[in-house]
Design a protein around this motif. Structure first.
Motif, mmCIF file in Angstrom:
data_model
loop_
_atom_site.group_PDB
_atom_site.id
_atom_site.type_symbol
_atom_site.label_atom_id
_atom_site.label_comp_id
_atom_site.label_asym_id
_atom_site.label_seq_id
_atom_site.Cartn_x
_atom_site.Cartn_y
_atom_site.Cartn_z
ATOM 1 N N ASP A 641 21.739 30.155 -38.201
ATOM 2 C CA ASP A 641 20.369 30.516 -38.933
ATOM 3 C C ASP A 641 20.992 30.041 -40.436
ATOM 4 O OD1 ASP A 641 19.825 31.807 -40.667
ATOM 5 O OD2 ASP A 641 19.987 34.244 -40.023
ATOM 6 N N GLU A 643 20.157 29.610 -43.027
ATOM 7 C CA GLU A 643 19.758 30.689 -44.436
ATOM 8 C C GLU A 643 21.384 31.337 -44.669
ATOM 9 O OE1 GLU A 643 16.213 32.456 -45.824
ATOM 10 O OE2 GLU A 643 16.388 33.172 -44.133
ATOM 11 N N THR A 644 21.931 31.867 -43.559
ATOM 12 C CA THR A 644 23.454 32.423 -43.804
ATOM 13 C C THR A 644 24.351 31.904 -43.337
ATOM 14 O OG1 THR A 644 22.993 33.866 -41.743
ATOM 15 C CG2 THR A 644 21.415 34.793 -43.245
ATOM 16 N N GLY A 645 24.302 30.944 -42.789
ATOM 17 C CA GLY A 645 25.203 29.929 -42.145
ATOM 18 C C GLY A 645 25.998 31.240 -41.041
ATOM 19 N N MET A 646 25.495 31.872 -40.169
ATOM 20 C CA MET A 646 25.930 32.724 -39.188
ATOM 21 C C MET A 646 25.697 31.735 -38.186
ATOM 22 S SD MET A 646 27.301 35.080 -40.239
ATOM 23 C CE MET A 646 27.452 37.144 -39.145
ATOM 24 N N LEU A 767 35.880 26.866 -39.649
ATOM 25 C CA LEU A 767 34.344 27.205 -40.498
ATOM 26 C C LEU A 767 34.427 28.234 -40.311
ATOM 27 C CD1 LEU A 767 32.185 24.709 -40.780
ATOM 28 C CD2 LEU A 767 31.434 25.251 -38.731
ATOM 29 N N SER A 768 33.607 28.944 -41.452
ATOM 30 C CA SER A 768 33.139 30.030 -42.002
ATOM 31 C C SER A 768 31.398 30.216 -42.026
ATOM 32 C CB SER A 768 33.678 30.736 -43.031
ATOM 33 O OG SER A 768 33.623 30.172 -44.063
ATOM 34 N N PRO A 769 30.891 31.405 -42.145
ATOM 35 C CA PRO A 769 29.880 31.259 -42.534
ATOM 36 C C PRO A 769 29.360 30.871 -43.872
ATOM 37 C CG PRO A 769 30.332 33.301 -41.421
ATOM 38 C CD PRO A 769 30.823 32.761 -41.489
ATOM 39 N N ASP A 770 30.382 31.313 -44.500
ATOM 40 C CA ASP A 770 30.197 30.672 -46.494
ATOM 41 C C ASP A 770 30.506 29.296 -46.242
ATOM 42 O OD1 ASP A 770 31.753 30.152 -48.825
ATOM 43 O OD2 ASP A 770 31.264 32.162 -49.135
ATOM 44 N N TRP A 773 27.516 26.877 -45.087
ATOM 45 C CA TRP A 773 26.235 27.900 -45.649
ATOM 46 C C TRP A 773 26.046 26.632 -46.937
ATOM 47 C CZ3 TRP A 773 26.957 29.957 -51.189
ATOM 48 C CH2 TRP A 773 25.942 29.778 -51.717
ATOM 49 N N ARG A 774 27.753 26.569 -47.620
ATOM 50 C CA ARG A 774 27.649 25.519 -48.389
ATOM 51 C C ARG A 774 27.653 23.958 -48.220
ATOM 52 N NH1 ARG A 774 29.928 29.046 -52.839
ATOM 53 N NH2 ARG A 774 30.963 30.239 -52.162
ATOM 54 N N LEU B 187 25.192 41.679 -43.012
ATOM 55 C CA LEU B 187 25.670 40.789 -42.198
ATOM 56 C C LEU B 187 27.649 40.934 -42.249
ATOM 57 C CD1 LEU B 187 24.243 37.174 -42.664
ATOM 58 C CD2 LEU B 187 24.929 38.909 -39.863
ATOM 59 N N ARG B 189 31.661 39.069 -40.812
ATOM 60 C CA ARG B 189 32.206 38.264 -40.345
ATOM 61 C C ARG B 189 32.387 38.485 -38.720
ATOM 62 N NH1 ARG B 189 34.853 33.658 -41.184
ATOM 63 N NH2 ARG B 189 33.860 33.688 -39.122
ATOM 64 N N GLN B 263 37.163 35.574 -47.091
ATOM 65 C CA GLN B 263 35.836 35.403 -45.972
ATOM 66 C C GLN B 263 34.284 34.892 -46.724
ATOM 67 O OE1 GLN B 263 37.375 35.281 -43.631
ATOM 68 N NE2 GLN B 263 39.088 37.085 -43.646
ATOM 69 N N TYR B 268 27.939 33.112 -52.328
ATOM 70 C CA TYR B 268 27.635 33.695 -51.522
ATOM 71 C C TYR B 268 26.736 34.635 -50.915
ATOM 72 C CZ TYR B 268 27.890 33.541 -46.306
ATOM 73 O OH TYR B 268 27.532 33.991 -44.817
ATOM 74 N N HIS B 271 23.955 35.454 -52.318
ATOM 75 C CA HIS B 271 22.890 34.587 -51.815
ATOM 76 C C HIS B 271 22.252 35.544 -50.137
ATOM 77 C CE1 HIS B 271 20.494 31.794 -49.015
ATOM 78 N NE2 HIS B 271 21.791 32.187 -48.232
ATOM 79 N N LEU B 272 23.309 36.056 -50.018
ATOM 80 C CA LEU B 272 23.358 36.377 -48.309
ATOM 81 C C LEU B 272 23.119 38.111 -48.832
ATOM 82 C CD1 LEU B 272 26.543 36.572 -46.180
ATOM 83 C CD2 LEU B 272 23.895 35.957 -45.667
ATOM 84 N N VAL B 275 18.933 36.961 -48.991
ATOM 85 C CA VAL B 275 18.618 36.463 -47.670
ATOM 86 C C VAL B 275 17.804 38.303 -47.053
ATOM 87 C CG1 VAL B 275 18.641 35.913 -45.657
ATOM 88 C CG2 VAL B 275 18.958 34.588 -47.019
ATOM 89 N N ARG B 279 14.779 39.891 -45.168
ATOM 90 C CA ARG B 279 14.303 40.582 -44.219
ATOM 91 C C ARG B 279 14.408 41.721 -43.277
ATOM 92 N NH1 ARG B 279 18.527 36.448 -41.434
ATOM 93 N NH2 ARG B 279 17.686 34.916 -41.828
#
Lengths: 794, 291
Positions: A641, A643-646, A767-770, A773-774, B187, B189, B263, B268, B271-272, B275, B279
């Protein structure tokens, strides 16, 4: 002999005990008048100890004793080096090992400074809180690259630049190769710090029996025999006066292998000193600072290829974070250095690493033990090269595989076991072919991915290959005995932490002796039951101890047949072993039960004549001259995703080759568990220290390990290329699953986000979602806003 | 990881529990589920002198619908009770949606909704949900009862409007207006972790399916749960679509003050939140249209 059990996916014999709570772990053990210990640990990453005041702690009503380094006498010395460095030309190695309690200085947060012994752990902790230590904080070398500077604060006096070791291994001429290359790719790769999280933390109980003059130690360790040796050295006791038992152990992953942890020395010493049993169980907060860690490396690597994507050479210069001490030598960085070569023909290689002391917990192997890092580097370099050459990621690998006819394949550099890195056998092309078929690679590329991209979804695939050096020496042994009731006892010194040895060793023995596996009792991890051995690590238990078990079982079989032939009055060639009996093939009514054979081999009169021994028992040792090389390939399909980095893992496929399998279900369990640990490595696990060396996420709420809910369904298949290093053709599998997940994940994420433009590269793991995203944000900026808006609106 | 010494009192009645708290004051803590309190005691970050155990008390575990549609939840109602309550699922589905994000089933089986609110962890989902739903909290002490609006209850990190003598004994969640849809999104982790960002959205549409009112509340957004009233107000009278929802998300995120951690950075997280706001508003509006 027919293989009824060997090779069959049999259920684990140890599970009923484990699942019904009857398995005894270290903390389950209670001794008479047992005391409990708690450690006072350094809150500083680097400090001089000016004074320690234990008076208030000693005055606590429950306190029995308080000890500091000053009380230890002869025991206060550097612990022995567990693994000396291999003989590499020009090697620099500065040995600095830890002591049982910190003396004069502390060099990482969590280093033990004092121990308090009380009537309960609760009270021991209350009293430990009353110990005051006067620290003089010193400048800290925490971050790897900063610690490597010549003028960085010194973790050990007189070690400039904190150089723990420098090792340079080369073959061919990389510069000349690069000069011929059509493509040279150069990048910096970072692999962050992490640590194993076994369900059961470490623990030690020690008791001195003054009547027998014996020290008993129960420890959650991967290497009970080696621990006994270390205790004998440190405490000045005869080895035979020390009994070490590793009872059921709830996972190790390398973290219970740093032989001679301070607590492993202090607790037995306290038991000797007080003449009382003492228990210490590591809690999770301690585990984060008192147990070995791993992973931290920074690689500056480059690859040179011709226009067809054929590798001409690789250069890799890297920094390895070895923490505050280096008792485990160079195993981890040597593994990284060797793993860069992978399953590929790399004619020119120039690899140099500097191991660096930092004010962080000790670094020692954690499942994979450096292999992840090397695999990450070579696989990522190949991905980037493929991108530049416009070549398929599977194809570039295929073009560089060592061909089947080239085995045994000599790599021309030295491995962690001191031998030349040599692959005994492998089928790298067929493994990849099978993987691509299972994941339906062509259809994914041709139909699935374009269709999903048209819907605005970001789905990508990663394909990586790897090898794993396994089954190294020096040796293990096993004793197989047929008991007078017909059951079979197998004893070995390796120790077991969930590897299913109770089952797989029984499977090896059962076929040789014609008994069901549940008639075989396997004993591991008790130094009184088997005196010799090394330990369970480096994916070696099944290979090294397994072959010793196999040879001992064969020898017992020979003796059993001789006894039966004599008893039944027939030639040995006519004896068949089945259902716990020896049978005269030509006269099935003539049988001898195994128990009766055992009694016959040990009668009350005339049992032993010169050159013979009583009973049906044999001991054998297996010491391979070099290890076995397992291999495999992983494929992962992810959806990102942006938009979120997930990231969601949609599909995970493994094709693995560990030679002949003793029990495919056990192999699959090892691989699946490894993959999930690898997913942790790729996306979750990251131990963070600040510039002062303070851990910032030392709880399981903040240090993220994947749970069942983050584990994908894993499809698994096998290719079987027997090992040439042992008669039963087996190779190790303990670490395989965990090794290649990082680069597979990175490649898949890049592929998923390829529509964002070519700039997005995953060079750091985890890696991480953060972080993702970056990376997406940066790629967007590089690519221009308009193109991206069209993409993210979907 | 063993707690410092403390005194343990097992209360036999509410009166006895309140009397003990009145006598022991701030240094004593009520023990309900203990799922946040005990770990902090084991780390010795909290060192109460006494625990007053409420688990033997009867009559505090109920979940009941009142005649006006308000749902009352007692002090000893476990998260699992909330999660499995047919009444709550029927009338306050967002509460179920949110409570399912609280940790893991084992923890939800023991932890209580009121204990969670009284703990006032700004990372937790449920305080934000209570803000979004306009819940009323009942505090009781030896001197009597008083009602506190959710908006006035959360004062800071682990800090509430409760006095040292008071217990949070009851939460009342008022009924949703007709034409209302709700959605909780977060959201994290991993499943069960504290969220990097989380939003509770309540949207009421009028006959023309324009937004009559909207409420947005956030966890992991600062020292308390945050009610983003001005941002939500932008929607009033508007069609809720991707553009308007995204604009509100951006506006709401500006007033949030999440804390960066290992984390996720604060930027970020913000930003989340934007988003997720987009949604959640779209989902809540969809549900309102179906309501």
């Amino acid at each position: 002999m027919t293989n009824r059990h060997f090779g069959a996916p049999e259920r684990r014999l140890e599970d009923p005990k484990l699942l019904t709570g009857r398995a005894v772990f270290t903390d389950d053990i209670v001794r008479r008048d047992m005391l409990f210990a708690a450690f006072v640990r350094s809150p500083h990453a680097h400090a001089a100890i000016r004074a320690i005041d234990t008076a208030a702690a000693a005055a606590h009503p429950s306190t029995v004793a308080v000890f500091t380094a000053a009380d230890l006498g002869d025991v206060l010395r550097d612990v022995p080096l567990v693994v000396p460095p291999p003989p590499i030309d020009g090697l620099v190695f500065n040995k600095r090992t830890q002591r049982a309690l910190a003396h004069g200085k502390v060099r990482h947060v969590g280093e033990p400074v004092a121990v308090v012994v009380a009537h309960s752990r609760y009270e021991a902790e209350d009293a430990a809180a009353l110990v005051t230590v006067d620290y003089d904080p010193l400048p800290v070398a925490a971050e790897l690259e900063a610690a490597a500077h010549a003028e960085a604060p010194q973790v050990h006096d007189g070690v400039a630049g904190n150089v723990a070791a420098i090792a340079h291994q080369m073959k061919g001429d990389y510069d000349a190769a690069a000069a011929q290359a059509a493509v040279v790719i150069r990048r910096r790769f970072t692999y962050e710090h992490g640590l194993a999280q076994p369900l059961e933390t470490r623990g030690v109980i020690a008791e001195w029996d003054s009547g027998q003059e014996r020290l008993s130690v129960w420890a959650s360790t991967q290497a009970p025999v080696s621990l006994r040796g270390g205790l004998a050295d440190m405490l000045g006791l005869t080895e035979s006066r020390i009994h070490v038992v590793a009872p059921f152990v709830g996972g190790g992953f390398g973290s219970k292998l740093l032989m001679y942890y301070p607590e492993e020395i202090v607790i037995p010493w306290v038991a000797l000193r007080l003449g009382r049993a003492v228990k210490w169980i590591e809690d999770r907060a301690e585990h984060f600072v008192a147990t070995s860690q791993e992973r931290g490396q920074i690689h500056d690597a480059e690859i040179a290829l011709d226009a067809n994507g054929v590798i001409l050479g690789v250069r890799d210069h890297f920094l390895h974070d070895t923490g505050a001490y280096n008792p485990y030598g160079l195993t981890v960085p040597i593994n990284a250095q060797c793993s860069v070569l992978g399953p590929y023909v790399i004619p020119n290689y120039d690899s140099r690493f500097t191991a660096v002391f930092t004010n962080k917990p000790i670094v020692a192997p954690y499942r994979g033990a450096g292999r992840q890092h090397g695999v990450f580097v070579i696989e990522r370099l190949l991905d980037l090269a493929a991108r530049q050459l416009g070549m398929d990621v599977a194809e570039i690998r295929r073009r560089n595989f060592i061909p089947p006819e080239a085995f045994p394949y000599r790599n021309g550099i030295t491995f962690q076991d001191f031998t030349e890195l040599t692959y005994d056998s492998g089928s790298y092309g067929p493994i990849l072919d099978r993987l691509l078929a299972l994941v339906d690679y062509d259809r994914f590329r041709r139909e699935e991915q374009p269709r999903l991209r048209a819907q605005g979804r970001h789905v990508g695939i990663g394909i990586v290959s790897y090898i794993e050096g396994t089954g190294i020496g020096p040796y293990e042994g096993a004793r197989v005995r047929i008991e007078s009731n017909g059951r079979v006892t197998v004893a070995t010194g390796v120790g077991t932490q969930g590897q299913s040895h109770y089952t797989t060793f029984a499977q090896i023995v059962a076929d040789h002796l014609g008994v069901p596996t549940d008639a075989v009792d396997v004993v591991t991890g008790d130094t009184d039951r088997f005196h010799w051995g090394v330990g369970t690590f480096a994916s070696r238990g099944a290979v090294v101890a397994g072959n010793a078990v196999n040879e001992a079982a064969e020898a017992v079989r020979d003796r059993l047949i001789a006894v039966a032939a004599e008893a039944l009055g027939c030639p040995a060639a006519r004896i068949v072993l089945e259902d716990g009996r020896a049978v005269d093939r030509d006269h099935p009514d003539k049988t001898l039960a195994l128990g009766d054979a055992a009694r016959r081999a040990n009668p009350m009169r005339g049992a032993v004549t010169p050159g013979t021994q009583p009973g049906l028992e044999e001991t054998r040792y297996f010491g391979p001259d070099a290890g076995t090389t397992s291999s495999g390939a992983h494929a992962v399909i992810v959806e990102v995703d942006p938009e979120t980095g997930m990231v969601e893992i949609k599909t995970y496929v493994v094709v693995h080759d560990c030679g002949v399998m003793i029990n495919p279900m056990v192999v699959e369990g090892q691989v699946r568990g490894g993959v999930v640990q690898g997913i942790g490595n790729a996306f979750y696990e990251r131990m963070v220290f600040d510039a002062a060396g303070q851990p910032l996420n030392a709880t399981l709420a903040d240090y993220l390990i994947p749970t069942a809910m983050e584990a994908p369904t894993i499809t698994l298949d096998h290719v079987t290329t027997p090992s040439r290093q042992n008669r039963i053709g087996i190779k190790g599998v303990g670490e395989a699953g965990a090794i290649p997940v990082g680069p597979a994940f990175a490649q898949a994420v890049e592929d998923a986000l390829a529509p964002l433009g070519p700039g997005l590269e995953v060079l750091d793991i985890p890696l991480s979602p953060d972080r993702l995203w970056r990376l997406v944000d940066r790629a967007k900026q590089q690519c221009g806003a308009r193109q991206i808006d069209a993409l993210t609106m979907t | 990881m063993k707690p410092a010494p403390f005194q343990y009192l097992k209360a036999r009645s509410l009166e006895e529990a309140l009397a003990a708290k009145a006598a022991l004051g701030d240094d004593a803590r009520f023990l309900a589920g203990g799922q946040s309190l005990i770990p902090t005691m084991n780390f010795r970050m909290a060192q109460p002198t006494a625990l007053v155990d409420l688990n033997g008390l009867t009559g505090l575990a109920g979940i009941a619908e009142q005649p006006d549609g308000t749902i009352g939840i007692g002090a000893l109602a476990r998260h699992r009770d909330v999660e499995r309550s047919a009444v709550i699922a029927r009338w306050q589905p967002m509460l179920v949606e949110a409570v399912r994000e609280v940790a893991h089933p084992q923890i939800r089986a023991r932890g209580t909704l009121c204990g969670n609110l009284a703990h006032a962890d700004p990372m937790s989902e449920l305080p934000a949900v209570m803000l979004a739903l306009g819940a009323r909290l009942t505090a009781q002490s030896v001197s009597g009862q008083r009602m506190i609006a959710a908006q006035d209850f959360f004062r800071g990190v682990f800090t509430t409007a409760l006095s040292a003598e008071e217990m949070l004994v009851h939460v009342a969640v008022p009924p949703l207006q007709a034409g209302t849809g709700t959605c909780f999104l977060e959201l994290a982790r991993r499943k069960g972790d504290y969220a990097m960002a989380g939003v509770a959205a309540v949207v009421t549409l009028d006959d023309r399916r324009l937004c009559r009112s909207a409420r947005l509340a956030y966890c992991a957004a600062g020292e308390t749960p945050v009610l983003a009233e001005p941002a939500a107000g932008l929607l009033v009278g508007a069609v809720i679509d991707a553009d308007s929802a995204a604009a509100v998300g951006t506006a709401a995120a500006e007033v949030l003050a999440p804390t960066g951690d290992v984390q996720a950075g604060a930027d970020y997280k913000r930003h989340l939140a934007a988003v997720l706001t987009k949604r959640a508003l779209l989902a809540a509006a969809d549900r309102a249209r179906g309501a």
